[in-house]
Design an enzyme around this catalytic site. Structure first.
Site, PDB file in Angstrom:
ATOM      1  N   TYR A  10       0.859  -1.189   0.000  1.00 35.70           N
ATOM      2  CA  TYR A  10       0.000   0.000   0.000  1.00 35.70           C
ATOM      3  C   TYR A  10       0.890   1.232   0.000  1.00 35.70           C
ATOM      4  O   TYR A  10       1.537   1.547   1.009  1.00 35.70           O
ATOM      5  CB  TYR A  10      -0.902   0.041   1.231  1.00 35.70           C
ATOM      6  CG  TYR A  10      -1.953  -1.037   1.319  1.00 35.70           C
ATOM      7  CD1 TYR A  10      -2.323  -1.788   0.209  1.00 35.70           C
ATOM      8  CD2 TYR A  10      -2.590  -1.297   2.522  1.00 35.70           C
ATOM      9  CE1 TYR A  10      -3.292  -2.766   0.300  1.00 35.70           C
ATOM     10  CE2 TYR A  10      -3.571  -2.277   2.623  1.00 35.70           C
ATOM     11  CZ  TYR A  10      -3.915  -3.005   1.511  1.00 35.70           C
ATOM     12  OH  TYR A  10      -4.887  -3.974   1.618  1.00 35.70           O
ATOM     13  N   LEU A  33     -18.409  -1.381   2.886  1.00 31.47           N
ATOM     14  CA  LEU A  33     -19.175  -0.311   2.241  1.00 31.47           C
ATOM     15  C   LEU A  33     -18.895  -0.264   0.741  1.00 31.47           C
ATOM     16  O   LEU A  33     -19.199   0.716   0.080  1.00 31.47           O
ATOM     17  CB  LEU A  33     -18.853   1.044   2.889  1.00 31.47           C
ATOM     18  CG  LEU A  33     -19.241   1.168   4.366  1.00 31.47           C
ATOM     19  CD1 LEU A  33     -18.859   2.536   4.911  1.00 31.47           C
ATOM     20  CD2 LEU A  33     -20.740   0.910   4.563  1.00 31.47           C
ATOM     21  N   ARG A  52     -16.192   0.133  -1.022  1.00 35.32           N
ATOM     22  CA  ARG A  52     -15.349   1.264  -1.415  1.00 35.32           C
ATOM     23  C   ARG A  52     -16.132   2.587  -1.457  1.00 35.32           C
ATOM     24  O   ARG A  52     -15.900   3.433  -2.294  1.00 35.32           O
ATOM     25  CB  ARG A  52     -14.697   0.979  -2.765  1.00 35.32           C
ATOM     26  CG  ARG A  52     -13.823  -0.254  -2.717  1.00 35.32           C
ATOM     27  CD  ARG A  52     -13.486  -0.808  -4.087  1.00 35.32           C
ATOM     28  NE  ARG A  52     -12.708  -2.039  -3.923  1.00 35.32           N
ATOM     29  CZ  ARG A  52     -13.255  -3.233  -3.682  1.00 35.32           C
ATOM     30  NH1 ARG A  52     -14.576  -3.353  -3.606  1.00 35.32           N
ATOM     31  NH2 ARG A  52     -12.516  -4.296  -3.517  1.00 35.32           N
ATOM     32  N   GLY A  53     -17.056   2.706  -0.520  1.00 35.37           N
ATOM     33  CA  GLY A  53     -17.851   3.924  -0.417  1.00 35.37           C
ATOM     34  C   GLY A  53     -19.115   3.909  -1.242  1.00 35.37           C
ATOM     35  O   GLY A  53     -19.973   4.790  -1.089  1.00 35.37           O
ATOM     36  N   SER A  56     -22.087   3.626   1.010  1.00 32.81           N
ATOM     37  CA  SER A  56     -21.930   4.407   2.242  1.00 32.81           C
ATOM     38  C   SER A  56     -23.035   5.434   2.428  1.00 32.81           C
ATOM     39  O   SER A  56     -23.224   5.964   3.526  1.00 32.81           O
ATOM     40  CB  SER A  56     -20.589   5.144   2.227  1.00 32.81           C
ATOM     41  OG  SER A  56     -20.583   6.144   1.209  1.00 32.81           O
TER      42      SER A  56
END
Length: 335
Positions: free
Chosen positions: A58, A211, A213-214, A217
């Protein structure tokens, strides 16, 4: 909010019922604020979150160094309660591209040495290859992690995004604490084969992408512009008609959330929490505001009628588009 705890399978550590996935603080979701990222990690620890998840790839090590700084600057009691889960094996190039996976025992030892240094810790709590290396039997990779456990550098073996057969083979080699895999209302592929096997073998689930990746959300809009350094600009679920279809599902979920007096994100996370005591959702909050919202899911109680209503609003397999671009789907244990 009272922080609950769960145990990662029958061989893993006791952790907070929600973990913090730190990837977005370094890569794949656009620019992030370093100061706010560290403050968010501190706030998570202060609230009782113990599980911090990262990968050595990452930001090509950036995320591990970020977590290392956050741990060094946290109060001693909070630092000592933190458990770090690390994924390794994904190979990168200087352009930020992805060039495969390396699960050779010598590579496992090498990856661990660098992670320990960047994190500033003397051991990694859960260590796992990010995706199966098709050229290396899983027994060899897991065996190398087991050797690190014998030497005191790792506490528990984990797995990530592998299928039922690989899970069985790994578990026959060494005790496995948990499988990290995507699981959400619109990503339910583990339910057919993977989840029955992990439950049979006493292996926990750390669920990422709760979620999506949003996407679910409640904060993502159809007109949002995504930067070139945002993974979602290439994700099939965020494209064209797929996006609009998926946002329609979110609006159906929003009606149920409003009836409960909670946010869309909270009801989506609470649904994952309700799937079993062997599942620990990882929330990818990059700010203290989003972290606070996510933690509110711990106070959401869903009864049988609520769960039925949620699954009518967002049925299994209702999402449009794959989880990842086509080139990456072949590396996944489920679709």
């Amino acid at each position: 909010m009272t922080m609950q705890t769960r145990t990662l399978g029958t061989t893993g550590p006791q952790v907070s019922a929600l973990g913090l996935g730190c990837m977005g603080m370094s890569a794949l979701y656009g620019d992030a604020d370093r100061t706010e990222s560290i403050a968010t990690i501190h706030a998570a620890l202060e609230s009782g979150v113990t599980l911090l998840d990262t990968g050595d790839f990452y930001g090509m090590g950036h995320n591990e160094m970020l977590i290392g700084e956050a741990l060094r600057t946290a109060p001693t009691a909070r630092r000592e309660q933190a458990l770090v889960s690390v994924k390794f094996g994904a190979l990168r190039d200087p352009d930020g591209g992805w060039t495969g996976y390396d699960g050779r025992p010598a590579a496992v030892q090498n990856f661990a040495a660098y992670s320990l240094q960047r994190l500033g810790v003397d051991h990694i709590d859960v260590y796992r290859i990010a995706r199966l290396d098709p050229a290396v039997p899983i027994e060899e990779t897991v065996g190398a992690i087991a050797e690190l456990i014998e030497k005191g550098y790792v506490r528990h073996v984990g797995l990530s995004e592998v299928g039922a057969d690989t899970i069985r083979r790994a578990a026959a080699t060494a005790p496995i604490s948990d499988l990290q895999i995507e699981y959400s209302l619109i990503s339910r592929g583990i339910e057919d084969e993977v989840l029955p096997v992990t439950r049979e073998l006493g292996i926990g689930i750390t669920a990422y992408g709760v979620l999506s990746r949003g996407l679910i959300s409640g904060h993502f809009s159809a007109g949002r512009q995504l930067g070139a350094n945002d993974f979602r600009s290439l994700s099939p679920r965020f494209q064209g008609e797929n996006l609009q279809h998926n946002l329609n599902l979110v609006e159906a979920l929003r009606k149920i959330a409003e009836q409960k007096g909670v946010s869309v994100a909270q009801i989506a996370i609470a649904w994952v929490l309700a799937r079993g005591e062997d599942i620990v959702p990882l929330v990818g909050a990059r700010t203290r505001e989003r972290l606070s919202e996510s933690l509110g899911a711990l106070d959401v109680t869903l009864d049988a009628a609520d769960l039925a209503a949620i699954e009518r609003a967002v049925p299994a397999d209702a999402a449009a588009g794959d989880r990842y671009p086509a080139a990456q789907m072949s590396h996944l244990g489920t679709k």
